[in-house]
Design a protein around this motif. Sequence first.
Motif, short mmCIF file in Angstrom:
data_model
loop_
_atom_site.label_atom_id
_atom_site.label_comp_id
_atom_site.label_asym_id
_atom_site.label_seq_id
_atom_site.Cartn_x
_atom_site.Cartn_y
_atom_site.Cartn_z
N ASP A 40 0.77 -1.33 0.17
CA ASP A 40 0.35 0.58 -0.04
C ASP A 40 1.02 1.14 0.10
OD1 ASP A 40 -2.72 1.30 0.16
OD2 ASP A 40 -1.83 1.70 2.37
N GLN A 41 1.77 1.34 1.02
CA GLN A 41 3.33 2.22 0.82
C GLN A 41 3.24 2.50 -0.26
OE1 GLN A 41 6.43 3.04 3.07
NE2 GLN A 41 5.48 2.32 4.41
N LEU A 81 4.19 14.46 14.24
CA LEU A 81 4.97 16.40 14.32
C LEU A 81 4.76 17.32 13.23
CD1 LEU A 81 7.71 16.04 12.91
CD2 LEU A 81 8.06 14.05 13.87
N ILE A 119 -2.14 15.80 9.50
CA ILE A 119 -0.90 15.12 9.03
C ILE A 119 -0.56 14.61 10.36
CG2 ILE A 119 1.11 14.50 7.91
CD1 ILE A 119 0.50 16.47 5.83
N ALA A 120 -0.01 15.44 11.64
CA ALA A 120 0.56 15.33 12.60
C ALA A 120 -0.36 14.18 13.06
CB ALA A 120 0.88 16.37 13.35
N LYS A 174 -3.86 10.73 2.53
CA LYS A 174 -3.36 9.48 1.82
C LYS A 174 -2.17 8.53 1.85
CE LYS A 174 -7.34 7.61 -0.63
NZ LYS A 174 -8.01 7.82 -2.19
N LEU A 175 -1.05 9.61 1.31
CA LEU A 175 0.01 8.92 1.14
C LEU A 175 0.99 8.96 2.64
CD1 LEU A 175 2.60 8.66 -0.06
CD2 LEU A 175 2.92 11.38 -0.01
N PHE A 176 0.65 9.72 3.58
CA PHE A 176 0.86 10.16 5.42
C PHE A 176 0.61 8.86 6.04
CE2 PHE A 176 2.96 14.16 3.44
CZ PHE A 176 3.79 14.00 5.01
N HIS A 198 -8.23 4.21 4.41
CA HIS A 198 -8.62 5.49 4.03
C HIS A 198 -9.71 6.23 5.18
CE1 HIS A 198 -7.81 4.36 -0.16
NE2 HIS A 198 -6.62 4.70 1.08
N HIS A 243 8.70 6.13 15.79
CA HIS A 243 8.22 6.96 14.67
C HIS A 243 6.54 6.66 14.77
CE1 HIS A 243 11.46 8.86 12.37
NE2 HIS A 243 12.11 7.88 12.45
N ARG A 244 6.25 5.50 14.84
CA ARG A 244 4.41 5.43 14.86
C ARG A 244 3.81 5.33 16.11
NH1 ARG A 244 3.42 1.30 11.63
NH2 ARG A 244 4.91 1.13 10.62
N SER A 247 -1.04 5.78 4.39
CA SER A 247 -0.05 4.71 3.75
C SER A 247 1.27 4.25 4.46
CB SER A 247 0.06 4.91 2.68
OG SER A 247 1.61 5.62 2.35
N PHE A 248 1.98 5.80 5.38
CA PHE A 248 3.09 5.02 6.08
C PHE A 248 2.74 4.65 7.30
CE2 PHE A 248 4.57 9.01 3.35
CZ PHE A 248 5.04 8.55 2.44
N TYR A 249 2.17 4.92 7.99
CA TYR A 249 1.31 4.59 8.98
C TYR A 249 0.94 2.87 9.12
CZ TYR A 249 2.97 8.33 10.96
OH TYR A 249 3.71 9.32 11.84
N ASP A 250 0.27 2.56 7.75
CA ASP A 250 -0.68 1.81 8.26
C ASP A 250 -2.37 2.19 7.89
OD1 ASP A 250 1.25 0.09 6.82
OD2 ASP A 250 1.71 -0.36 9.05
N LEU A 251 -2.26 3.30 7.59
CA LEU A 251 -3.79 3.50 8.00
C LEU A 251 -5.07 3.76 7.00
CD1 LEU A 251 -2.53 6.27 10.30
CD2 LEU A 251 -3.80 4.57 10.84
N ASP A 299 12.28 2.95 13.95
CA ASP A 299 10.26 2.82 13.58
C ASP A 299 9.49 2.64 14.38
OD1 ASP A 299 9.64 2.22 11.06
OD2 ASP A 299 8.61 0.10 12.01
#
Lengths: 380, 319
Positions: free
Chosen positions: A8-9, B91, B154-155, B109-111, B119, B86-87, B113-117, B83
């Motif tokens: 997904d990322q 910030l 985003i934070a 959405k992009l950010f 929509h 960061h989770r 995806s970094f946290y596996d969240l 890692d």
Amino acid sequence: MDKIIKYDQLLQLLSAHAKELLREPGVLFWGILFPILMSLGLGLAFTRKQDVIRDVAVITQHQKSISEADSSSPLQTFLDTRTERLPFQSGEPAQYKLVIPNDKLGNTTFVFKQATWDNAIVMLKRGSISIIITETGDGIHYHFDPRNPEGQLNYLKLTAVISGEPRPQTSDSNIEPLTVTGTRYIDFFVPGLIAMGIMMSCMWGISYGIIEKRSQKLLRRMVATPMKKSHFLISLITVRLCMSFVESSLLFLFAWLAFGITIQGNVFALLTLFLAGNIAFAGIAIFTSYHTARTEIGNGLINVVVMPMMVLSGIFFSYHNFPDWAIPVIQKFPLTMLADGMRSIFIEGAGFTETIFPIAILSIIGVVFFSAGLKVFKWH
Amino acid sequence: MNNHSTQTVTREAVVEVRNVYKSFKTVKAVQGVNLLIYSGQFLALLGPNGAGKTTLVEMIEGIQTPDSGDIVIMGKHWKGHADELHRLIGLSLQETRFIDKLNVRETLKLFASFYDLNHQRVEEIIDMVGLKDKCTAYVVNLSGGQRQRLALGIALLNNPKILLLDEPTTGLDPNARREVWSILFKLKEQSETSLILTTHYMEEAEQLCDYIVIIDNGQILKEGTLDQLLNEDRAEKLIAFTLEDDQHISNLDYSEMPFPVQWDTFGKSGSVALNQIEADIPTFLSFLKQHNIGLKNFECRRKTLDDLFVSMTGRRLNG
Ligand SMILES: Nc1ncnc2c1ncn2[C@@H]1O[C@H](COP(=O)(O)OP(=O)(O)OP(=O)(O)O)[C@@H](O)[C@H]1O
Ligand SMILES: [Mg+2]
């Protein structure tokens, strides 16, 4: 939680980079339209049969009595009998025109201009003439720079007509113009243009993109999340690869439609070489952008990489005109390897056996620069 | 579920900053800072330009590394736990631009995806920061305040245990600032998130945070709750005055002054801390009359953090 690839990322990063690229209207022009226009312009300029007009300065012995035909002057006799005198205003030096017709090479028109020595030298310096003809008691003399091929060519053509021997008609029939596919300038140029496109796309797209994101602090914001750095770079490179594939394909399509260019060698070898070229320049691009956060410096760095190769790697004209000692060096540039490899497939019908060496070297260059760049890469 | 007695006895520090130093070539940006931030605490780092706020916060965020000292977050150092940490952290940097040609929703959405969240969280955040009508606008076309709210969104994406906001309201008009505050107030009510916020605005620190750290030249000058800071010398009110144009500090014999005066750098205006307004004002006024001192301006008010800062450094926080 620690999967190697997070789909997904990766997908989101790919889509973000692709959107960023496609929503920039300049991309369409510089990436696609510009190379096509360039191939069109240069292709037409060098592929057409050319009619040429050449000016020549003549200094006859009896400058002051031009109008009176002088039987003792072979040059004046030639001008009076063989050429057509152009209408002129009084006070201006006389001009004569001679057309040497040639169906296969294009017509050559010589315009002979009466001049004084000083005037003639000025014209020579300005480049409007390349040869001066004078006449003294012992005959006709030709003055030209022996290093100027234009001057030499004119000398050869002019001696043939002025010395009075009618040109043997048979010589023309021996000429077989090589305008068949594969030997024209456009055949030489398009593979080089594709290679250059790959370099430009990687260097400006990847390098500049990274530096800009670093300068905007976006890079440090992104790595302050659990984002995988490898995914960021892979997605950026992948999007660029796809983009340059589209750019190259469209350029080829155009060149095929407009000039009938074909790929004479192995298409799979070509695709592999294309991939290797992208790997090489993506690696170099990552390395180039490893540190600086200032776009002005980035600009300079990218130019330092791109400019020498653009000039030296034989994209526009063969690098075999450079001094002998320089050629082995030039041949080791990645762009030279890529362009030469592409040409060998396009024009010479090469396959994997002939291109495996550049493919391997380019891939290694890419991997080495990528790893080195990543080691020292500044994310913050 | 919570054992009430243990909760009150051992309050757990989520961030621990121990004797941290950081220098850049010639600048000592942070010099020996110690800080503890507890779960659910809202902490303000208040200080003028160049105080070292950003440097300190970025070291806590793991973006910069201290020259010496320790930073421990939820019992873990940054080294080897990046890692994981960061989770836990959300910030916003003092200045970030996002990708210009992505719209608000795509950026989130992009950010995410970094946290596996998923929509759904993106839509929640869009609601929370009030960017619903802007969610298809390109980031490049957002106003400054909208961009700050996107950064805040985003934070907040990953429901952070620790939220670090570097000047989240700088450059916003008073209304926009209040909107940001209300988002943070809600967060305080609904979650156990700890907040570290840097600011130049004393009202922001006063209103939003329950613990305030005043920092200047890379050092902590004073810290505590608002009441602790203002009541320390038990004088919580003050007189602020400005001398008439033809008078100056040098004309005055201030050994005779009934109270210690805190003068500003130009020697034209000053302030006096009062214990008792009713008794002290008449004393002050009669002193003026006795010595024939003219005033241009005179006010009596409750002490603010700005006054406290002036009394410690002789400079104002802002303006
Ligand atoms: N990367 C850097 N290189 C050199 N000096 C730096 C760097 N970052 C910060 N400094 C210096 O360190 C000091 C503290 O800077 P910092 O950004 O932490 O201040 P700040 O409190 O955040 O200020 P502001 O309120 O203006 O944001 C300043 O004097 C600054 O010039
Ligand atoms: Mg700052």
